[in-house]
Design a protein around this motif. Sequence first.
Motif, PDB file in Angstrom:
ATOM      1  N   THR A 111       0.762  -1.385  -0.129  1.00  0.00           N
ATOM      2  CA  THR A 111      -0.097   0.088   0.545  1.00  0.00           C
ATOM      3  C   THR A 111       0.803   1.321  -0.465  1.00  0.00           C
ATOM      4  OG1 THR A 111      -1.660   1.343   1.488  1.00  0.00           O
ATOM      5  CG2 THR A 111       0.066  -0.437   2.308  1.00  0.00           C
TER       6      THR A 111
ATOM      7  N   GLU B  16       0.604   3.698   2.000  1.00  0.00           N
ATOM      8  CA  GLU B  16       0.730   4.204   3.250  1.00  0.00           C
ATOM      9  C   GLU B  16       1.407   3.569   3.926  1.00  0.00           C
ATOM     10  OE1 GLU B  16      -3.113   3.904   5.535  1.00  0.00           O
ATOM     11  OE2 GLU B  16      -4.514   3.645   4.164  1.00  0.00           O
TER      12      GLU B  16
ATOM     13  N   TYR C 240      -1.781  -0.297  11.052  1.00  0.00           N
ATOM     14  CA  TYR C 240      -1.882  -1.581  10.083  1.00  0.00           C
ATOM     15  C   TYR C 240      -0.947  -0.813   8.981  1.00  0.00           C
ATOM     16  CZ  TYR C 240      -3.469  -1.570   4.973  1.00  0.00           C
ATOM     17  OH  TYR C 240      -2.947  -2.104   3.406  1.00  0.00           O
TER      18      TYR C 240
ATOM     19  N   TYR D 267     -17.914   4.642  16.032  1.00  0.00           N
ATOM     20  CA  TYR D 267     -18.710   6.482  16.085  1.00  0.00           C
ATOM     21  C   TYR D 267     -20.134   6.212  17.072  1.00  0.00           C
ATOM     22  CZ  TYR D 267     -17.007   5.550  11.216  1.00  0.00           C
ATOM     23  OH  TYR D 267     -16.083   4.987   9.571  1.00  0.00           O
TER      24      TYR D 267
ATOM     25  N   HIS E  96      -4.255  10.549  11.779  1.00  0.00           N
ATOM     26  CA  HIS E  96      -4.612  10.506  10.375  1.00  0.00           C
ATOM     27  C   HIS E  96      -3.591  10.517   9.448  1.00  0.00           C
ATOM     28  CE1 HIS E  96      -9.070  12.001   8.338  1.00  0.00           C
ATOM     29  NE2 HIS E  96      -7.753  10.856   7.416  1.00  0.00           N
TER      30      HIS E  96
ATOM     31  N   ARG F 120      -6.925  11.543  -0.535  1.00  0.00           N
ATOM     32  CA  ARG F 120      -6.310  10.352  -0.858  1.00  0.00           C
ATOM     33  C   ARG F 120      -6.578   9.941  -2.219  1.00  0.00           C
ATOM     34  NH1 ARG F 120      -5.344  10.730   3.520  1.00  0.00           N
ATOM     35  NH2 ARG F 120      -5.619   8.774   5.215  1.00  0.00           N
TER      36      ARG F 120
ATOM     37  N   ARG G 114      -9.464  10.240  13.469  1.00  0.00           N
ATOM     38  CA  ARG G 114      -8.800   9.177  13.310  1.00  0.00           C
ATOM     39  C   ARG G 114      -7.241   9.797  14.071  1.00  0.00           C
ATOM     40  NH1 ARG G 114      -7.369   6.367   7.439  1.00  0.00           N
ATOM     41  NH2 ARG G 114      -9.512   5.751   8.432  1.00  0.00           N
TER      42      ARG G 114
END
Length: 339
Positions: free
Chosen positions: A125, A127, A153, A336, A279, A217, A276
């Motif tokens: 990824t 990320e 992650y 949430y 983030h 993104r 987040r």
Amino acid sequence: MTILVTGGAGFIGANFIRYWLDAHPLDRVVCLDKLTYAGNLSTLRPLLGRENFRFVRGDICDRDAVDALFEEERPGVVVNFAAESHVDRSIEDPGVFLRTNVLGAGVLMDACRKFGARRFHQVSTDEVYGDLPLDRPDLLFSETTPIHASSPYSASKASADLLALAYFRTYGLPVTISRCSNNYGPYQFPEKLIPLMIANALADRELPVYGTGENVRDWLYVEDHCRAIDAILSGGRPGEIFNVGGHNEMRNIDIVRLILRRLGKPESLIRFVADRKGHDLRYAIDPAKIHAELGWLPETRFEDGIARTVDWYLENRGWWEEIVSGEYRNYYERMYGGR
Ligand code: NAD
Ligand code: TDX
């Protein structure tokens, strides 16, 4: 040729299996998937009767089961999609990310060495590079950008990449790695941004946008990702990393507004919620290498891909309504409720 696809009951893996069987009808595809909360056998159901397709339920961390499958099937190529893939869940509980994303990849590579696969492809990824500032649109991730993971992650995905490169250098295992940007398209689990917003908007529920919604993104239609992996398997040199992206940067808030417009729902459904943790601000891939070396380019324009995706969720309510009515409800409340 037999190709082993791990994690093939998930979003990208299932799209890849469908793509592969169409593009390479003479190949045999074996799918190994644990069917975690994110795996959905119903996605593969239409393929289950095909002679050149086999589904096996199993864990990539289970060395004995993996070895037994390799012994039986002798796959020439292994493509590893199997992973815990949701950043928010990794923040809640990192342990299973380390187990599956790092140890599982190691077990698969050991089996590739033992049984002589001619390619192990690790689906990674963008990320792993961390994030880019919002005010420097000139900066993009290239394959030589240092690894700088932000979440448990992405750290686990970066670790698997390092392990794969070490297996290449130490054992000469023919590995390749693709680092792709955010995918969207049919069969994506509704915990991820685009399907979550579609599902909530259709139910007239609030659309929870993290922070200010300005995070960016780089979105790629899932089929373009599948074609990129195919190109890497056929022409990518072992030991190499390929960035895969669509040159399609979007702010989260703009995606959410676009979905609302397509569904004819009001913007008053948007609710800005707590951000987040950690983030990442912006991801942006430079796909120059895969274009120059393998001729790959994205084919689906975002306007077309998002329209197709929204339509798919409208036409396949049964697929995702089953998910959002089950265990997902508890997750949604945890993530949430009161945020
Ligand atoms: P997903 O969560 O939809 O699917 C993951 C699949 O892996 C599921 O079917 C699950 O059952 C299976 N799985 C999980 N743990 C397993 C284990 N221990 N053994 C066997 N199977 C197991 O994920 P996705 O979005 O399809 O992502 C697939 C891969 O692509 C991941 O490796 C992810 O890191 C990578 N990736 C995803 C994106 C994206 O935007 N979704 C972008 C770039 C890279
Ligand atoms: O409810 C939400 N509200 C919100 O604002 C959710 C679920 C997300 N977001 C934001 C967070 C991100 O900035 O939307 C953006 C996209 O979030 P996700 O869909 O969770 O994706 P992301 O965190 O960017 O990671 C995805 O792309 C890279 C995949 O989940 C990873 O598996 C992949 O490696």
